[in-house]
Design a protein around this motif. Structure first.
Motif, short mmCIF file in Angstrom:
data_model
loop_
_atom_site.label_atom_id
_atom_site.label_comp_id
_atom_site.label_asym_id
_atom_site.label_seq_id
_atom_site.Cartn_x
_atom_site.Cartn_y
_atom_site.Cartn_z
N LEU A 389 0.91 -0.86 0.13
CA LEU A 389 -0.08 -0.50 -0.38
C LEU A 389 0.81 1.27 -0.03
O LEU A 389 0.44 1.76 -0.66
CB LEU A 389 -1.19 -0.21 0.76
N LEU A 390 1.75 1.28 0.88
CA LEU A 390 2.28 2.50 1.02
C LEU A 390 3.75 2.69 -0.39
O LEU A 390 4.01 3.90 -0.72
CB LEU A 390 3.50 2.13 1.98
N GLU A 391 4.40 1.73 -0.99
CA GLU A 391 4.48 1.33 -2.55
C GLU A 391 3.67 1.79 -3.06
O GLU A 391 3.97 2.93 -3.68
CB GLU A 391 4.96 0.66 -3.01
N ALA A 392 2.62 2.29 -2.76
CA ALA A 392 1.48 2.61 -4.45
C ALA A 392 1.12 4.07 -4.03
O ALA A 392 1.57 4.48 -5.09
CB ALA A 392 0.17 1.79 -4.52
N ASP A 393 1.49 3.85 -2.73
CA ASP A 393 0.78 5.47 -2.40
C ASP A 393 2.08 6.68 -2.61
O ASP A 393 1.90 7.64 -3.90
CB ASP A 393 0.65 5.81 -1.05
N TYR A 394 3.30 5.64 -2.80
CA TYR A 394 3.94 6.69 -2.94
C TYR A 394 4.65 7.11 -4.51
O TYR A 394 4.67 8.10 -5.24
CB TYR A 394 5.49 5.93 -2.99
#
Length: 401
Positions: A389-394
């Motif tokens: 999720l946090l990679e996608a957000d980045y």
């Protein structure tokens, strides 16, 4: 479906036993550290948050396989016993997603350490699988070929004939009478968790006709007309359906339609992706946040949806898809616990992770109901979802979406 307890043959038992002996000599059981809800403010920049999620998974879960050089896998739970670190028990598709997250991190900020991790995880999967890259589960193989294809395309890391072997196995599984491939070899169940990622892989590898047939199968056979969401699967022959709706089934269906829209230019695929995003937002979010999973295999479902929502937001400019990813990332980060300064995510991103009564302790595996109530998970799958999720957000933020 939870396949973490796969049996292995006599050769595998010998390997695992040898590995366990090596680990006993070289390693100690992983410790829980100090778990706290008094979390630090943490970095505001989303790339740094992705860094910390990566560091947490690597520190707690990634271990050398059987003492072999350049061979690593992820322990399925944390804290992990020596037996769990011996990888007699493993899960092929969880490792494929661990590899895919490692590719995300290396592409976001390439370092020698990250590139080496991608190499070691892929080699670990190949070694632990014993018989080559392939197995009898088409969903497993589809997830792995997606990760390996991305490692090649984004990082220039190729693993011999791995992608060719896996893609050939997927094509060999095709049933022309049904117009799809089943969950596993010899099975009569045709489900979204196999068809979706297999279709994405086929689209990326140039098999556009087959990918289009799989998208059509999902749309015409497995789409619920009332909700607009994709159900789990159907048995053929007979037509008996499993109407369970999972978040990741929407993710892979969105991902497949997005790939076809990009590669064929056909507006029908763009429209279907947009409709699925809208149905997902309406039926599978809570105040804009992707709804909760539990653990085991379902711990990965949320992160997979986030990955493909980000893909369609980047490809089509969908603000709805981007908003879901951003809202979910904010919620997961705000509700995390910390262990030694690194994030510990819950299976429900809308609720705070509740720490044990005594700091530094961790719920035991038998405390499943208490763990669920506390939104506290030992599973690698849940932590991978947070990292994904946090990679996608980045990726969305870096692209100005």
């Amino acid at each position: 479906m939870d396949r973490r307890n796969n049996g292995i043959g006599r050769r595998g038992v010998l390997f695992a036993a040898g590995g366990a002996i090596a680990l006993t000599a070289l390693a100690q059981p992983t410790q829980a550290g100090t778990i706290t809800r008094t979390v630090s403010a943490g970095p505001g920049e989303c790339g740094k948050r992705a860094d910390l999620a990566e560091q947490a998974v690597v520190a707690r879960h990634v271990r050398t396989l059987w003492g072999l050089p350049q061979r690593q896998l992820g322990a399925l739970v944390w804290p992990a016993s020596l037996a769990e670190q011996s990888f007699g028990r493993w899960c092929y598709w969880w490792q494929a997603h661990l590899l895919d997250c490692a590719v995300d991190a290396a592409y976001r900020a390439g370092t020698a350490e990250r590139v080496e991790r991608v190499v070691s995880l892929a080699r670990g999967i190949r070694t632990r699988n014993l018989t080559g890259w392939t197995n009898r589960y088409y969903d497993d193989m589809a997830w792995l070929v997606l990760a390996l294809e991305r490692a090649d395309r984004l990082l220039g890391i190729r693993f011999g004939d791995a992608v060719d072997d896996l893609s050939a196995a997927l094509l060999d599984g095709w049933n022309p009478d049904v117009g799809a491939l089943p969950w596993r070899s010899g099975d009569d169940y045709y489900n979204t968790p196999a068809i979706g990622p297999a279709g994405i892989a086929m689209a990326r590898l140039g098999e556009l006709a087959r990918a289009g047939q799989l998208a059509e199968f999902l749309h015409t056979r497995l789409r619920d007309a009332d909700s607009g969401l994709i159900i789990d699967g159907v048995h053929e022959p007979g037509g008996r359906t499993n109407r369970t709706v999972h978040t990741y089934c929407q993710g892979v269906s969105i991902g497949l339609e997005t790939e076809l829209a990009l590669r064929t230019g056909d507006s029908i695929h763009r429209r279907r992706a947009a409709e699925l995003v809208g149905a997902t937002g309406a039926g599978l979010t809570d105040n804009g946040v992707i709804i909760a999973a539990s653990g085991d295999d379902s711990g990965l479902f949320m992160g997979i949806l986030a990955r493909y929502l980000a893909e369609t937001a980047l490809a089509s400019g969908s603000t709805t898809a981007a908003d879901i990813v951003h809202a979910s990332a904010r919620a997961a980060w705000e509700h995390r616990a910390e262990v030694d300064g690194l994030p510990l995510f819950g299976a429900d991103w809308t609720r705070a992770v509740t720490v044990p009564e005594y700091p530094g302790t961790f719920l035991q595996p038998t405390d499943s109901s208490a763990a669920s109530s506390a939104n506290l998970s030992r599973d690698l799958s849940v932590q991978l979802s947070g990292w994904m999720l946090l990679e996608a957000d980045y990726r969305l933020t870096a692209a100005g979406r």
